[in-house]
Design a protein around this motif. Structure first.
Motif, PDB file in Angstrom:
ATOM      1  N   VAL A  88       0.707  -1.084  -0.035  1.00 58.77           N
ATOM      2  CA  VAL A  88      -0.017  -0.085   0.006  1.00 58.77           C
ATOM      3  C   VAL A  88       0.904   1.389  -0.053  1.00 58.77           C
ATOM      4  CG1 VAL A  88      -1.561   1.380   1.390  1.00 58.77           C
ATOM      5  CG2 VAL A  88      -1.938  -1.256   0.833  1.00 58.77           C
ATOM      6  N   THR A  89       1.816   1.365   0.929  1.00 60.88           N
ATOM      7  CA  THR A  89       2.687   2.544   1.065  1.00 60.88           C
ATOM      8  C   THR A  89       3.857   2.515   0.010  1.00 60.88           C
ATOM      9  OG1 THR A  89       3.947   1.715   2.765  1.00 60.88           O
ATOM     10  CG2 THR A  89       2.024   2.723   3.363  1.00 60.88           C
ATOM     11  N   GLY A  90       4.239   1.312  -0.335  1.00 56.53           N
ATOM     12  CA  GLY A  90       5.612   1.052  -1.226  1.00 56.53           C
ATOM     13  C   GLY A  90       6.708   1.228  -0.256  1.00 56.53           C
ATOM     14  N   ALA A  91       6.772   1.313   0.849  1.00 60.05           N
ATOM     15  CA  ALA A  91       8.033   1.511   1.590  1.00 60.05           C
ATOM     16  C   ALA A  91       8.516   0.276   2.011  1.00 60.05           C
ATOM     17  CB  ALA A  91       7.592   2.105   2.935  1.00 60.05           C
ATOM     18  N   ARG A  92       9.939   0.243   1.829  1.00 58.52           N
ATOM     19  CA  ARG A  92      10.800  -0.987   2.185  1.00 58.52           C
ATOM     20  C   ARG A  92      11.152  -0.773   3.564  1.00 58.52           C
ATOM     21  NH1 ARG A  92      13.542  -5.371  -0.169  1.00 58.52           N
ATOM     22  NH2 ARG A  92      13.738  -6.759   1.359  1.00 58.52           N
ATOM     23  N   PHE A  93      11.418   0.362   4.095  1.00 49.51           N
ATOM     24  CA  PHE A  93      11.730   0.525   5.634  1.00 49.51           C
ATOM     25  C   PHE A  93      10.806   1.625   5.943  1.00 49.51           C
ATOM     26  CE2 PHE A  93      15.887  -1.019   3.813  1.00 49.51           C
ATOM     27  CZ  PHE A  93      16.231  -1.883   4.922  1.00 49.51           C
ATOM     28  N   LEU A  94      10.363   1.495   7.316  1.00 53.70           N
ATOM     29  CA  LEU A  94       9.440   2.205   8.010  1.00 53.70           C
ATOM     30  C   LEU A  94       9.972   3.792   8.110  1.00 53.70           C
ATOM     31  CD1 LEU A  94       6.707   2.173   9.619  1.00 53.70           C
ATOM     32  CD2 LEU A  94       8.081   2.004  11.602  1.00 53.70           C
ATOM     33  N   SER A  95      11.300   3.737   8.330  1.00 53.55           N
ATOM     34  CA  SER A  95      11.939   5.163   8.195  1.00 53.55           C
ATOM     35  C   SER A  95      11.474   5.927   7.042  1.00 53.55           C
ATOM     36  CB  SER A  95      13.467   5.000   8.086  1.00 53.55           C
ATOM     37  OG  SER A  95      13.859   4.303   7.039  1.00 53.55           O
ATOM     38  N   GLU A  96      11.132   5.185   5.920  1.00 58.89           N
ATOM     39  CA  GLU A  96      10.804   6.105   4.605  1.00 58.89           C
ATOM     40  C   GLU A  96       9.488   7.069   4.912  1.00 58.89           C
ATOM     41  OE1 GLU A  96      10.553   3.406   1.132  1.00 58.89           O
ATOM     42  OE2 GLU A  96      12.402   2.323   2.003  1.00 58.89           O
ATOM     43  N   LEU A  97       8.691   6.213   5.550  1.00 57.20           N
ATOM     44  CA  LEU A  97       7.254   6.837   5.855  1.00 57.20           C
ATOM     45  C   LEU A  97       7.639   7.972   7.037  1.00 57.20           C
ATOM     46  CD1 LEU A  97       4.939   3.837   5.928  1.00 57.20           C
ATOM     47  CD2 LEU A  97       5.770   5.394   3.858  1.00 57.20           C
ATOM     48  N   TYR A  98       8.461   8.033   7.870  1.00 57.44           N
ATOM     49  CA  TYR A  98       8.734   8.958   8.755  1.00 57.44           C
ATOM     50  C   TYR A  98       9.325  10.044   8.265  1.00 57.44           C
ATOM     51  CZ  TYR A  98       7.746   6.529  13.447  1.00 57.44           C
ATOM     52  OH  TYR A  98       7.159   5.832  14.382  1.00 57.44           O
ATOM     53  N   LEU A  99      10.382   9.962   7.397  1.00 57.56           N
ATOM     54  CA  LEU A  99      11.077  11.026   6.679  1.00 57.56           C
ATOM     55  C   LEU A  99      10.189  11.542   5.554  1.00 57.56           C
ATOM     56  CD1 LEU A  99      14.531   9.423   6.794  1.00 57.56           C
ATOM     57  CD2 LEU A  99      13.728  11.149   8.484  1.00 57.56           C
ATOM     58  N   ALA A 100       9.384  10.932   4.899  1.00 57.94           N
ATOM     59  CA  ALA A 100       8.368  11.453   4.173  1.00 57.94           C
ATOM     60  C   ALA A 100       7.473  12.525   4.890  1.00 57.94           C
ATOM     61  CB  ALA A 100       7.426  10.242   3.389  1.00 57.94           C
ATOM     62  N   THR A 101       6.911  12.207   5.796  1.00 57.11           N
ATOM     63  CA  THR A 101       6.334  12.943   6.739  1.00 57.11           C
ATOM     64  C   THR A 101       6.819  13.936   7.316  1.00 57.11           C
ATOM     65  OG1 THR A 101       4.875  10.763   7.297  1.00 57.11           O
ATOM     66  CG2 THR A 101       4.588  12.634   8.479  1.00 57.11           C
ATOM     67  N   ASP A 102       8.168  13.935   7.936  1.00 55.68           N
ATOM     68  CA  ASP A 102       8.746  14.905   8.605  1.00 55.68           C
ATOM     69  C   ASP A 102      10.336  14.754   8.312  1.00 55.68           C
ATOM     70  OD1 ASP A 102      10.217  16.744  10.012  1.00 55.68           O
ATOM     71  OD2 ASP A 102       9.241  16.158  11.872  1.00 55.68           O
ATOM     72  N   PRO A 103      10.947  15.573   7.085  1.00 52.70           N
ATOM     73  CA  PRO A 103      12.428  15.194   6.717  1.00 52.70           C
ATOM     74  C   PRO A 103      13.256  15.511   7.685  1.00 52.70           C
ATOM     75  CG  PRO A 103      10.899  16.193   5.131  1.00 52.70           C
ATOM     76  CD  PRO A 103      10.110  16.315   6.132  1.00 52.70           C
ATOM     77  N   SER A 104      12.772  16.197   9.098  1.00 50.47           N
ATOM     78  CA  SER A 104      13.864  16.438   9.794  1.00 50.47           C
ATOM     79  C   SER A 104      13.620  15.675  11.119  1.00 50.47           C
ATOM     80  CB  SER A 104      13.516  18.094  10.508  1.00 50.47           C
ATOM     81  OG  SER A 104      12.289  18.047  10.951  1.00 50.47           O
ATOM     82  N   PHE A 105      12.879  14.373  11.080  1.00 50.51           N
ATOM     83  CA  PHE A 105      12.925  13.728  12.034  1.00 50.51           C
ATOM     84  C   PHE A 105      14.101  12.997  12.308  1.00 50.51           C
ATOM     85  CE2 PHE A 105      12.288   9.551  13.838  1.00 50.51           C
ATOM     86  CZ  PHE A 105      11.318   9.689  15.046  1.00 50.51           C
ATOM     87  N   GLU A 106      14.385  13.064  13.892  1.00 52.00           N
ATOM     88  CA  GLU A 106      15.627  12.339  14.413  1.00 52.00           C
ATOM     89  C   GLU A 106      14.884  11.606  15.549  1.00 52.00           C
ATOM     90  OE1 GLU A 106      18.418  14.916  15.275  1.00 52.00           O
ATOM     91  OE2 GLU A 106      18.919  15.643  13.319  1.00 52.00           O
ATOM     92  N   GLY A 107      15.480  10.303  15.656  1.00 51.20           N
ATOM     93  CA  GLY A 107      14.898   9.360  16.623  1.00 51.20           C
ATOM     94  C   GLY A 107      14.793   8.083  16.143  1.00 51.20           C
ATOM     95  N   ARG A 108      14.135   7.017  16.913  1.00 46.49           N
ATOM     96  CA  ARG A 108      13.883   5.778  16.543  1.00 46.49           C
ATOM     97  C   ARG A 108      12.446   5.762  15.916  1.00 46.49           C
ATOM     98  NH1 ARG A 108      12.110   2.419  19.971  1.00 46.49           N
ATOM     99  NH2 ARG A 108      11.861   3.936  22.045  1.00 46.49           N
ATOM    100  N   TYR A 109      12.565   4.932  14.673  1.00 49.50           N
ATOM    101  CA  TYR A 109      11.313   4.841  13.953  1.00 49.50           C
ATOM    102  C   TYR A 109      10.500   3.788  14.571  1.00 49.50           C
ATOM    103  CZ  TYR A 109      14.639   7.171  10.941  1.00 49.50           C
ATOM    104  OH  TYR A 109      15.600   8.094  10.416  1.00 49.50           O
ATOM    105  N   THR A 110       9.350   4.153  15.250  1.00 55.72           N
ATOM    106  CA  THR A 110       8.708   3.307  16.137  1.00 55.72           C
ATOM    107  C   THR A 110       7.379   2.667  15.522  1.00 55.72           C
ATOM    108  OG1 THR A 110       7.445   4.806  17.402  1.00 55.72           O
ATOM    109  CG2 THR A 110       9.605   4.157  18.148  1.00 55.72           C
TER     110      THR A 110
END
Length: 308
Positions: A88-110
């Motif tokens: 559905v999202t096309g993501a391989r890693f959850l981090s892709e969705l975190y950074l697509a939502t907020d490119p400045s995000f730093e921390g664990r992708y939970t």
């Protein structure tokens, strides 16, 4: 420095705050209306916070309303990985969705987190709020006969018990397991078993935490109990007593496990492989233990506590 080490302060584990806190509502007041087909719940079977969302989704009959994507239980420095690109999202890693939502995000992708197909962004990774939203904002889509897991009259009491259980049990096992000094470890273990002792007494005369009805409180406690003897007892050094040493808590956990929503979302293989293989700061070898040899299918005898 590992992601866990970044959350250590004075030898104490301090869990990072939840970054995305959007709210899905029945009215759609914030532009996020509850409804079928729009939202995707992203989870790991290994994660206790995600486990609770899967239980509630199943109990309320929301399987056809809220989609789900499951990551691999083994996580590396890149974070949670989907075994195949998420369809559905096309993501391989959850981090892709975190950074697509907020490119400045730093921390664990939970996990858990909720993705919105309309905006193509993450709505929330605020795990305490996700089950409450499913219980209170998706009521129009609950299956016939679904339980009221968060009854309005009991909410203050449920919230109070949930806070105690979160601080000392759900997160308490992590405070013990990730402590890097003796004092914070001792404090966490004492608080953990103090609350388990209280819960053992509470469950001596009632089938569930609030009598003969399932509530949000049972859903929040169960994932920690399911992981206790297989993981937390040894891996996190929570070894004063096993869950199996508590007659009421152990029977209660098996009673919940006998329900499909709990049983079918409990994946002991994913649980053990995630903790023992991924958390090399606690288990450097990555060796997964064979035990414990306990049966979750033993009769629990808790029916006697139900109202006649």
């Amino acid at each position: 420095m590992t992601s866990v080490e970044k959350e250590i302060s004075g030898g104490r584990f301090v869990r990072q705050s939840n970054h995305f806190t959007g709210r899905i509502t029945a009215s759609g007041a914030d532009g996020l209306p509850a409804g079928p087909g729009r939202y995707r719940l992203l989870v790991s079977y290994a994660c206790p916070w995600a486990h609770r969302t899967l239980i509630v989704r199943r109990l309320l009959g929301l399987e056809e309303v809220i989609g789900v994507g499951v990551v691999d239980p083994i996580r590396d420095e890149r974070g949670w990985r989907f075994p195949e690109p998420d369809p559905v999202t096309g993501a391989r890693f959850l981090s892709e969705l975190y950074l697509a939502t907020d490119p400045s995000f730093e921390g664990r992708y939970t996990v858990p987190c909720v993705w919105d197909a309309v905006t193509g962004r993450l709505v929330t990774n605020d795990f305490p709020a996700i089950t409450i939203m499913m219980e209170t904002e998706f009521t129009a889509y609950h299956a016939a006969g679904a339980p009221d897991l968060y009854p309005e009259a009991l909410r203050p009491e449920i919230d109070e018990l949930n806070e105690l259980v979160y601080q000392t049990v759900n997160n308490g096992v992590y405070k013990a397991g990730f402590a890097t000094a003796q004092e914070p470890y001792d404090e966490a273990v004492e608080a953990l078993f103090g609350t388990l002792d209280l819960l053992e007494e509470r469950l001596s005369g009632r089938r569930y935490l609030f009598g003969d009805r399932l509530t949000e409180a049972d859903v929040r406690l169960y994932p920690t109990l399911a992981r206790f003897d297989p993981v937390y007892y040894s891996h996190f050094k929570c070894n004063l007593r096993r869950l199996a040493d508590y007659p009421n808590l152990w029977g209660y956990a098996r009673d919940l496990y006998s329900l499909p929503a709990f049983r079918e979302t409990t994946n002991f293989d994913h649980i053990k492989r995630h903790y023992y293989v991924t958390q090399r700061n606690v288990n450097p070898s990555g060796v997964v233990p064979r035990g414990p040899l306990i049966s979750w299918d033993e009769p629990h005898g808790r029916e006697r506590l139900a109202s006649p």
